[in-house]
Design an enzyme around this catalytic site. Structure first.
Site, short mmCIF file in Angstrom:
data_model
loop_
_atom_site.label_atom_id
_atom_site.label_comp_id
_atom_site.label_asym_id
_atom_site.label_seq_id
_atom_site.Cartn_x
_atom_site.Cartn_y
_atom_site.Cartn_z
CB SER A 251 -0.29 0.77 11.17
OG SER A 251 -1.53 0.79 11.70
CE LYS B 97 1.35 -0.78 15.08
NZ LYS B 97 -0.25 -0.44 15.56
CG ASP C 258 -4.98 -10.41 0.10
OD1 ASP C 258 -3.89 -10.48 -0.70
OD2 ASP C 258 -5.04 -10.91 1.22
#
Length: 524
Positions: free
Chosen positions: A297, A322, A308
């Site tokens: 999460s 998740k 990224d």
């Protein structure tokens, strides 16, 4: 004429009987198919419950039936949309709130008796006089020691509203001492440890994303910088997440102006993109993020943003996967639901959420398939290709695959080590050492003194003797040679936890056998 009239009556009677038969058949049919309802009509549930209420043979537990129906309905959605009855909702909110109401201690249960590990400074227990090493014997008039009393039940008995009183009887040496403690607000920390691990490299262990996470991490990082840190190892392993806004704030501290942190989108939720505002204090600091298969999460939001944007190195094993946004809805009876309303996506467009197929067995399957032990066994969705800012390829399909994979190393787990783990021999030995050296160990507040104390112990002979006499576990000399480098740091870590150095000492002494940390240090 009479004959004709009689025939007419027969025809009329036949029509009437036919109509009556038809009406009875229709009524019988409708008694079996009351209203023709669409398969998507919510009224069907109410209709069935109404029939049950009017016709069931026994008295109904309407509350129990309602709660069962709600839980069953939400179970058809996804693994994270859940109904929380009042008690569960309160406990769930409290876990992440950053504080709770209780007496202010941390303890473990190494041998059917709870032992206080830490008395939280300024909390009710410290004010009452409890000490680290005290054994919890009774809560009010309920015996909790030596009776296999559940640990969560101990916690429930000691927690309670601020201002209420509880009597906790502890064993201290040969004495039994009752303490009347007035419960109060207790801070819950999300940073387990922070210290300089080597030269200018700092280590920060983050347990969860609670309401206070950003503030704690920011302040801890600033203190490490004052000690000369230029590169941070941020440990998010086994961090199951929490509040999304805290992950956004933490990522913002490290990212450049305009960098995308995460975006979320759902059927009834338009795309929302969250970007760094450029006010972060640590935009140029070296950063390595450690993740594991239990990082989930909010942890994955942070790790995905760092990866990224090519802001730092993500190291460890593929995270949990998740990536669902839960929105809470609360009801007047203090219950509530957490409903999935959107999905999280990393800046490159990867959906963090893994497929629902075999959801409950996913982690087991990773062990069975060898993914935990070998990078070659990791199953990547090579059809779901994305690229980081610099053009590096990353894959979707659920979870964050680290830049540097670190397998779980089981080669050092000898038969002796495994046998000790099964009986928690190491933890009970640490408690035994504290009993023998309580006064000295409790006073230690620096690592130089801690090192001297640990060196004064003959850990090898003493622990082997303890394991043999207490648990019937023996260790051949040849096996000890292959075990000592793995086991001794663990013993030092567990013992040092009883000092004033607390969790910092535990992690500092344990890190030398932490493969991921060692790999991170080697890569710098």
């Amino acid at each position: 004429m009479n004959r004709t009239f009689a025939q007419f009556l027969q025809v009329i009677l036949g029509i009437v009987i036919g109509v009556l038969v038809t009406l009875v058949a229709v009524r019988y049919r409708d008694s079996r198919h009351i209203n023709r309802l669409s398969r998507t009509d919510w009224a069907k549930l109410n209709l069935i419950l109404g029939i049950v209420e009017k016709n069931y043979v026994d008295t109904l537990d309407k509350e129990g039936m309602s709660e069962a129906a709600i839980s069953a309905a939400l179970a058809k959605l996804d693994p994270h949309s859940v109904y929380l009855p009042p008690v569960q909702l309160s406990a769930s909110e409290e876990e992440l709130a950053g504080n709770f109401e209780g007496i202010g201690i941390q303890f473990n249960v190494p041998n059917d008796t709870a032992i206080v590990l830490e008395v939280i400074p300024g909390g009710p227990s410290e004010k009452a006089g409890l000490l680290a090493g005290d054994r919890l014997l009774k809560v009010d008039d309920k015996t909790i020691a030596g009776v296999k009393f559940p640990q969560d039940s101990m916690v429930r008995r000691m927690k309670g509203p601020s201002g209420t009183k509880v009597t906790v009887t502890v064993g201290r040496g040969k004495e039994e001492i009752p303490f009347e403690i007035t419960r109060g607000k207790i801070p819950v920390h999300s940073v387990d440890a922070s210290f300089i691990v080597r030269d200018s490299v700092g280590y920060l262990r983050l347990a969860k994303f609670s309401r206070t996470t950003f503030k704690e991490c920011h302040e801890a990082t600033l203190k490490l910088m004052e000690q000369g840190m230029t590169h941070l190892l941020l440990d998010l392993r086994d961090n199951t997440g929490g509040y999304m806004d805290q992950a956004l704030l933490l990522a913002n501290d490290f990212l450049s102006p305009g960098d995308t942190i995460v975006y979320m989108e759902g059927r009834h939720r338009a795309r929302e993109v969250y970007r760094a505002d450029g006010r972060g204090k640590f935009q140029t600091m070296g950063l390595t993020v450690l993740i594991s298969e239990n990082s989930a999460s909010a942890s994955e939001i942070f790790a995905g943003a760092i990866q990224d944007n090519d802001r730092g190195t993500v190291l460890g094993r593929r995270s949990f996967g998740k990536g669902l946004v839960q929105e809470p809805f609360f009801f007047t009876d203090d219950s509530g639901i957490r409903l999935t309303v959107a999905r999280y996506y990393t800046p490159s467009g990867r959906c963090i959420q893994k497929p629902y197929d075999n959801y409950g067995r996913d982690l087991y399957n990773r062990y069975a398939d060898g993914e935990i032990f070998s990078a070659d066994s990791v199953r990547l969705d090579t059809t779901d290709v994305h690229r980081t800012r610099s053009g590096r390829i990353v894959y979707g399909g659920g979870g964050i695959m680290p830049d540097v994979y670190v397998p779980m190393d089981t080669t050092r787990a000898s038969n002796f080590y495994i046998a000790c783990n099964r009986k928690a021999t190491q933890m009970r030995y640490a408690s035994y050492i504290f009993d023998r050296h309580a006064a000295r160990l409790s006073a230690i507040d620096n690592y130089r003194e801690m090192d001297a104390f640990l060196s004064s112990l003959n850990l090898k002979l003493d622990f082997l003797d303890f394991a043999r006499k207490r648990d019937g576990i023996s260790c051949p000399e040849a096996e000890w040679d292959s075990t000592k480098d793995y086991l001794l740091p663990q013993l030092r870590a567990l013992i040092s936890r009883y000092s004033r150095l607390g969790e910092n000492a535990f992690y500092k002494y344990y890190l030398p056998v932490d493969d991921a940390v060692e790999r991170a240090l080697e890569s710098l």
